[in-house]
Design a protein around this motif. Structure first.
Motif, mmCIF file in Angstrom:
data_model
loop_
_atom_site.group_PDB
_atom_site.id
_atom_site.type_symbol
_atom_site.label_atom_id
_atom_site.label_comp_id
_atom_site.label_asym_id
_atom_site.label_seq_id
_atom_site.Cartn_x
_atom_site.Cartn_y
_atom_site.Cartn_z
ATOM 1 N N UNK A 40 1.567 -1.787 -10.015
ATOM 2 C CA UNK A 40 0.469 -2.349 -9.228
ATOM 3 C C UNK A 40 0.583 -1.906 -7.764
ATOM 4 N N UNK A 41 1.806 -1.936 -7.251
ATOM 5 C CA UNK A 41 2.049 -1.515 -5.868
ATOM 6 C C UNK A 41 1.676 -0.049 -5.669
ATOM 7 N N UNK A 42 2.016 0.795 -6.643
ATOM 8 C CA UNK A 42 1.712 2.220 -6.559
ATOM 9 C C UNK A 42 0.205 2.460 -6.583
ATOM 10 N N UNK A 43 -0.496 1.723 -7.416
ATOM 11 C CA UNK A 43 -1.947 1.878 -7.494
ATOM 12 C C UNK A 43 -2.607 1.483 -6.172
ATOM 13 N N UNK A 44 -2.128 0.403 -5.566
ATOM 14 C CA UNK A 44 -2.719 -0.078 -4.321
ATOM 15 C C UNK A 44 -2.415 0.847 -3.145
ATOM 16 N N UNK A 45 -1.450 1.734 -3.304
ATOM 17 C CA UNK A 45 -1.123 2.656 -2.216
ATOM 18 C C UNK A 45 -2.087 3.845 -2.159
ATOM 19 N N UNK A 46 -2.919 3.986 -3.186
ATOM 20 C CA UNK A 46 -3.854 5.120 -3.243
ATOM 21 C C UNK A 46 -5.092 4.796 -2.407
ATOM 22 N N UNK A 47 -5.511 5.712 -1.516
ATOM 23 C CA UNK A 47 -6.729 5.478 -0.719
ATOM 24 C C UNK A 47 -7.933 5.203 -1.621
ATOM 25 N N UNK A 48 -8.828 4.329 -1.132
ATOM 26 C CA UNK A 48 -10.063 3.920 -1.804
ATOM 27 C C UNK A 48 -9.846 2.813 -2.857
ATOM 28 N N UNK A 49 -8.594 2.563 -3.268
ATOM 29 C CA UNK A 49 -8.327 1.452 -4.194
ATOM 30 C C UNK A 49 -7.983 0.225 -3.373
ATOM 31 N N UNK A 50 -8.751 -0.869 -3.572
ATOM 32 C CA UNK A 50 -8.502 -2.071 -2.784
ATOM 33 C C UNK A 50 -7.934 -3.220 -3.610
#
Length: 313
Positions: free
Chosen positions: A239-249
């Motif tokens: 979850x932390x890795x996904x949230x680090x991607x730009x445009x994903x909030x």
């Protein structure tokens, strides 16, 4: 999850082959000793080793078939097939070893037995103990190495590992060593008291031990066949890795599924920035998958579903 799928499979195969070769030789020796000595506990131990040998053959089949690549009929691959064969191996342990041990032990308690010279049985038990100990050492070494790579306590990793082939070898070899001690105790009890009751009780206890092993292994494989997620800590890191991607909030929903010791599937409902273009959303999905694969090499499939937060159910 481990990072070297091919090497772990090779290591698991070696561990299972060592156990199979040891158990096959031990089974023959125990059967001969059981016939010579007339000991039901020794015959139960022979059945135990035969069941373990059959189990190892099934585990080798599981390892071979689970490595087949995905195809049109099986788009998610064959990794789960190892759990089917491992579950059948647990059944074989119960039917081939436990049932015979219970039957032979009860038969001895009811009708008694004529016990011959136990010397051969003691010699076979001693040799079997050394061989089973070597096989167990091989399995424990692999489990300890995997546990250290994951920074997980040995006992916890053994309970929760998705590599049920190695778990089966460790548990069956541990049970085998305990069974050898029980058989030796039964023989010694008969020698001291002259009563075959001790040998019958030892045979029944060996059967109970095999029932426990079969139940634990069967439950572990059933859980993985039904579908088990990755550990909570790894889910939090995903979850932390996904949230680090730009445009994903936001990550609205995260589903993880262990498909094999080195195969994990990820599916998630993702809330993207409202101002993100279609191209930016596509780029973010590709970037998220790449980052997840780099951080967790066991992740083989990633499915991301753009979902507005207001539509979350």
């Amino acid at each position: 999850m481990a990072q070297n799928g091919g090497s772990q499979n090779s290591e698991s195969t070696f561990t299972v082959i060592v156990a199979a070769v040891a158990n096959l030789g031990i089974a023959v020796a125990k059967a001969v000793a059981g016939v010579i000595s007339g000991s039901s506990a020794m015959l139960s131990e022979a059945a135990h080793s035969v069941a373990d040998t059959v189990t190892e053959v099934m585990l080798l089949t599981a390892l071979r078939r689970s490595e087949k690549p995905a195809d049109e009929d099986h788009p998610l691959g064959y990794a789960n097939e190892r759990y089917v064969w491992a579950l059948l191996a647990a059944v074989a342990t119960f039917v081939g070893g436990a049932v015979f041990s219970f039957y032979d032990g009860i038969h001895t308690l009811v009708y008694g037995e004529e016990v011959g010279d136990p010397l051969v049985s003691y010699l076979v038990l001693g040799v079997a103990f050394v061989l089973e100990g070597f096989s167990l050492r091989t399995g424990v070494r692999q489990v300890r190495g995997e546990a250290e790579r994951r920074e997980t306590p040995f006992g916890h990793y053994l309970r929760r590992t998705p590599d049920t082939t190695v778990k089966a070898v460790v548990m069956e070899d541990s049970a085998a060593l305990a069974g050898l001690l029980l058989a030796a105790g039964g023989l010694l009890g008969v020698e001291i008291t002259g009563d075959s009751l001790w040998d019958g009780v030892a045979s029944i206890l060996i059967g109970a031990l095999l029932v426990y092993v079969a139940w634990v292994l069967g439950r572990s494989n059933a859980e993985l066949l039904i579908g088990r997620p990755v550990p909570r800590r790894m889910r939090d890191e995903i979850r932390e890795e996904l949230l680090s991607v730009p445009h994903i909030i936001d990550v609205l929903e995260l589903t993880t599924l262990i498909q094999g010791p080195e195969e994990v599937l990820i599916a998630a409902k993702i809330d993207f920035r409202d101002v993100s273009s279609a191209g930016q959303v596509e780029w973010a999905c590709e970037e998220a998958e790449q980052q997840l694969r780099e951080r967790f090499p066991a992740i083989r499939r990633v499915y991301l579903d753009p979902t507005p937060a207001r539509r979350r159910t």
